[in-house]
Design a protein around this motif. Structure first.
Motif, PDB file in Angstrom:
ATOM      1  N   LEU A   1       0.817  -1.212   0.000  1.00 26.42           N
ATOM      2  CA  LEU A   1       0.000   0.000   0.000  1.00 26.42           C
ATOM      3  C   LEU A   1       0.851   1.262   0.000  1.00 26.42           C
ATOM      4  O   LEU A   1       0.327   2.358   0.223  1.00 26.42           O
ATOM      5  N   ALA A   2       2.134   1.127  -0.226  1.00 24.01           N
ATOM      6  CA  ALA A   2       3.039   2.279  -0.357  1.00 24.01           C
ATOM      7  C   ALA A   2       2.944   3.217   0.840  1.00 24.01           C
ATOM      8  O   ALA A   2       3.011   4.439   0.691  1.00 24.01           O
ATOM      9  N   GLY A   3       2.789   2.663   2.020  1.00 22.85           N
ATOM     10  CA  GLY A   3       2.766   3.472   3.233  1.00 22.85           C
ATOM     11  C   GLY A   3       1.392   3.921   3.679  1.00 22.85           C
ATOM     12  O   GLY A   3       1.246   4.478   4.785  1.00 22.85           O
ATOM     13  N   LEU A   4       0.359   3.715   2.863  1.00 17.41           N
ATOM     14  CA  LEU A   4      -0.995   4.065   3.276  1.00 17.41           C
ATOM     15  C   LEU A   4      -1.499   3.083   4.333  1.00 17.41           C
ATOM     16  O   LEU A   4      -1.081   1.917   4.371  1.00 17.41           O
ATOM     17  N   VAL A   5      -2.380   3.551   5.187  1.00 14.30           N
ATOM     18  CA  VAL A   5      -2.949   2.723   6.247  1.00 14.30           C
ATOM     19  C   VAL A   5      -4.456   2.665   6.078  1.00 14.30           C
ATOM     20  O   VAL A   5      -5.120   3.702   5.961  1.00 14.30           O
ATOM     21  N   VAL A   6      -4.993   1.449   6.040  1.00 15.20           N
ATOM     22  CA  VAL A   6      -6.435   1.250   6.005  1.00 15.20           C
ATOM     23  C   VAL A   6      -6.882   0.879   7.411  1.00 15.20           C
ATOM     24  O   VAL A   6      -6.321  -0.025   8.037  1.00 15.20           O
ATOM     25  N   SER A   7      -7.886   1.581   7.916  1.00 13.24           N
ATOM     26  CA  SER A   7      -8.340   1.325   9.277  1.00 13.24           C
ATOM     27  C   SER A   7      -9.861   1.381   9.349  1.00 13.24           C
ATOM     28  O   SER A   7     -10.532   1.873   8.442  1.00 13.24           O
ATOM     29  N   ALA A   8     -10.386   0.841  10.441  1.00 18.05           N
ATOM     30  CA  ALA A   8     -11.819   0.870  10.734  1.00 18.05           C
ATOM     31  C   ALA A   8     -11.982   1.530  12.098  1.00 18.05           C
ATOM     32  O   ALA A   8     -11.923   0.850  13.132  1.00 18.05           O
ATOM     33  N   PRO A   9     -12.187   2.843  12.143  1.00 17.45           N
ATOM     34  CA  PRO A   9     -12.192   3.581  13.414  1.00 17.45           C
ATOM     35  C   PRO A   9     -13.237   3.113  14.416  1.00 17.45           C
ATOM     36  O   PRO A   9     -13.075   3.351  15.621  1.00 17.45           O
ATOM     37  N   ARG A  10     -14.297   2.443  13.972  1.00 19.88           N
ATOM     38  CA  ARG A  10     -15.340   2.021  14.901  1.00 19.88           C
ATOM     39  C   ARG A  10     -14.973   0.757  15.670  1.00 19.88           C
ATOM     40  O   ARG A  10     -15.657   0.391  16.631  1.00 19.88           O
ATOM     41  N   LEU A  11     -13.927   0.066  15.251  1.00 19.98           N
ATOM     42  CA  LEU A  11     -13.482  -1.121  15.978  1.00 19.98           C
ATOM     43  C   LEU A  11     -12.696  -0.714  17.211  1.00 19.98           C
ATOM     44  O   LEU A  11     -12.283   0.444  17.364  1.00 19.98           O
ATOM     45  N   ASP A  12     -12.467  -1.673  18.110  1.00 23.70           N
ATOM     46  CA  ASP A  12     -11.616  -1.408  19.265  1.00 23.70           C
ATOM     47  C   ASP A  12     -10.235  -0.953  18.799  1.00 23.70           C
ATOM     48  O   ASP A  12      -9.771  -1.357  17.730  1.00 23.70           O
ATOM     49  N   ARG A  13      -9.582  -0.153  19.607  1.00 22.84           N
ATOM     50  CA  ARG A  13      -8.324   0.452  19.205  1.00 22.84           C
ATOM     51  C   ARG A  13      -7.310  -0.576  18.709  1.00 22.84           C
ATOM     52  O   ARG A  13      -6.635  -0.353  17.702  1.00 22.84           O
ATOM     53  N   GLU A  14      -7.209  -1.707  19.399  1.00 19.61           N
ATOM     54  CA  GLU A  14      -6.197  -2.696  19.025  1.00 19.61           C
ATOM     55  C   GLU A  14      -6.551  -3.435  17.741  1.00 19.61           C
ATOM     56  O   GLU A  14      -5.713  -4.131  17.158  1.00 19.61           O
ATOM     57  N   ASP A  15      -7.803  -3.295  17.267  1.00 20.44           N
ATOM     58  CA  ASP A  15      -8.248  -4.015  16.075  1.00 20.44           C
ATOM     59  C   ASP A  15      -8.421  -3.126  14.852  1.00 20.44           C
ATOM     60  O   ASP A  15      -8.702  -3.624  13.764  1.00 20.44           O
ATOM     61  N   ARG A  16      -8.247  -1.849  14.988  1.00 23.12           N
ATOM     62  CA  ARG A  16      -8.625  -0.907  13.933  1.00 23.12           C
ATOM     63  C   ARG A  16      -7.817  -1.064  12.653  1.00 23.12           C
ATOM     64  O   ARG A  16      -8.290  -0.692  11.583  1.00 23.12           O
ATOM     65  N   GLU A  17      -6.592  -1.583  12.747  1.00 23.16           N
ATOM     66  CA  GLU A  17      -5.756  -1.718  11.556  1.00 23.16           C
ATOM     67  C   GLU A  17      -5.489  -3.171  11.194  1.00 23.16           C
ATOM     68  O   GLU A  17      -4.590  -3.463  10.413  1.00 23.16           O
ATOM     69  N   ARG A  18      -6.285  -4.087  11.714  1.00 19.20           N
ATOM     70  CA  ARG A  18      -6.118  -5.515  11.414  1.00 19.20           C
ATOM     71  C   ARG A  18      -6.843  -5.835  10.115  1.00 19.20           C
ATOM     72  O   ARG A  18      -8.058  -6.026  10.086  1.00 19.20           O
ATOM     73  N   LEU A  19      -6.085  -5.902   9.030  1.00 20.67           N
ATOM     74  CA  LEU A  19      -6.680  -6.111   7.717  1.00 20.67           C
ATOM     75  C   LEU A  19      -7.484  -7.412   7.616  1.00 20.67           C
ATOM     76  O   LEU A  19      -8.581  -7.407   7.027  1.00 20.67           O
ATOM     77  N   PRO A  20      -6.984  -8.553   8.124  1.00 23.34           N
ATOM     78  CA  PRO A  20      -7.797  -9.775   8.014  1.00 23.34           C
ATOM     79  C   PRO A  20      -9.150  -9.643   8.711  1.00 23.34           C
ATOM     80  O   PRO A  20     -10.161 -10.129   8.200  1.00 23.34           O
ATOM     81  N   LEU A  21      -9.187  -8.984   9.874  1.00 27.12           N
ATOM     82  CA  LEU A  21     -10.453  -8.792  10.573  1.00 27.12           C
ATOM     83  C   LEU A  21     -11.376  -7.894   9.758  1.00 27.12           C
ATOM     84  O   LEU A  21     -12.571  -8.191   9.596  1.00 27.12           O
ATOM     85  N   MET A  22     -10.842  -6.800   9.223  1.00 28.34           N
ATOM     86  CA  MET A  22     -11.660  -5.919   8.389  1.00 28.34           C
ATOM     87  C   MET A  22     -12.187  -6.661   7.168  1.00 28.34           C
ATOM     88  O   MET A  22     -13.337  -6.479   6.763  1.00 28.34           O
ATOM     89  N   ALA A  23     -11.337  -7.503   6.571  1.00 34.17           N
ATOM     90  CA  ALA A  23     -11.757  -8.263   5.397  1.00 34.17           C
ATOM     91  C   ALA A  23     -12.907  -9.207   5.735  1.00 34.17           C
ATOM     92  O   ALA A  23     -13.879  -9.325   4.967  1.00 34.17           O
ATOM     93  N   ALA A  24     -12.824  -9.879   6.876  1.00 32.50           N
ATOM     94  CA  ALA A  24     -13.886 -10.804   7.286  1.00 32.50           C
ATOM     95  C   ALA A  24     -15.196 -10.054   7.516  1.00 32.50           C
ATOM     96  O   ALA A  24     -16.269 -10.503   7.089  1.00 32.50           O
TER      97      ALA A  24
END
Length: 210
Positions: A172-195
């Motif tokens: 991702l060339a340094g970009l970060v994909v996150s889900a702000p509504r998830l718990d803080r420790e899970d917000r950047e976990r791509l496999p969880l977001m994908a599921a």
């Protein structure tokens, strides 16, 4: 969303035995893919139990247009004055979706795709009236969707931020994909977001790209 949960301590001389037992229990329960804590390394044991990881690839490819716009923003470039290149070995559904989403937002596109690229460029001109540039034109952002052999050649072209949305290790060339509504420790976990995305539990407004 149905989830099976199993806990196993991987440490100590019984660690691998516990993991095998947990893996077999998950497989008996009908699971085929698993989410693991960050840094998990025992994938060989899980694969032996018939379990695999949740791949974020389809999720990331679906965010292709948003990732391109995020890459332009990272460089301080206005989309309506900028060019985005779409690269791949052949035209596929995700590449077309990214092109359609980008057409109203960017000034020009480059379609750098040997198989089907010319036809796609012609269709985009007719449908959206957007100038589509030839593959050799430079661009500040490129999205690679497929075709390692093609991308090795394309890397010689003048590109800025290059994102690769294919293979075992997308970049991702340094970009970060996150889900702000998830718990803080899970917000950047791509496999969880994908599921969550696969199950319709992660809407577009719940995804942030920085």
């Amino acid at each position: 969303m149905t989830v099976l949960r199993v806990g196993a301590d991987p440490e100590g001389w019984l660690g691998q035995h516990r993991l095998r037992k947990a893996g077999r229990a998950l497989r008996r329960g009908g699971a085929m893919r698993i989410l693991t804590p960050a840094g998990f390394q025992q994938w060989d044991l899980m694969q032996a139990c018939g379990l695999g990881a949740v791949s974020p690839l389809a999720f990331l490819r679906a965010q292709g247009a948003s990732l391109a716009l995020g890459a332009l923003e990272r460089q301080g470039l206005a989309p309506d004055r900028s060019v985005v290149a779409l690269q791949g070995g052949r035209v596929d559904r995700e590449l077309v979706r990214a092109a359609v989403e980008l057409c109203p937002r960017v000034r020009r596109l480059v379609i750098d795709v040997p198989r089907g690229g010319r036809e796609l460029a012609d269709w985009l001109r007719q449908e959206f009236g957007i100038p589509v540039l030839p593959p050799e034109e430079p661009s500040p952002v490129s999205l690679g969707f497929s075709g390692k052999e093609h991308l090795e050649e394309a890397e010689e072209r003048a590109r800025g931020m290059s994102l690769t949305l294919y293979g075992a290790s997308p970049s991702l060339a340094g970009l970060v994909v996150s889900a702000p509504r998830l718990d803080r420790e899970d917000r950047e976990r791509l496999p969880l977001m994908a599921a969550l995305w696969e199950e319709g539990r992660l809407p577009p407004d719940g995804i942030k790209i920085t």
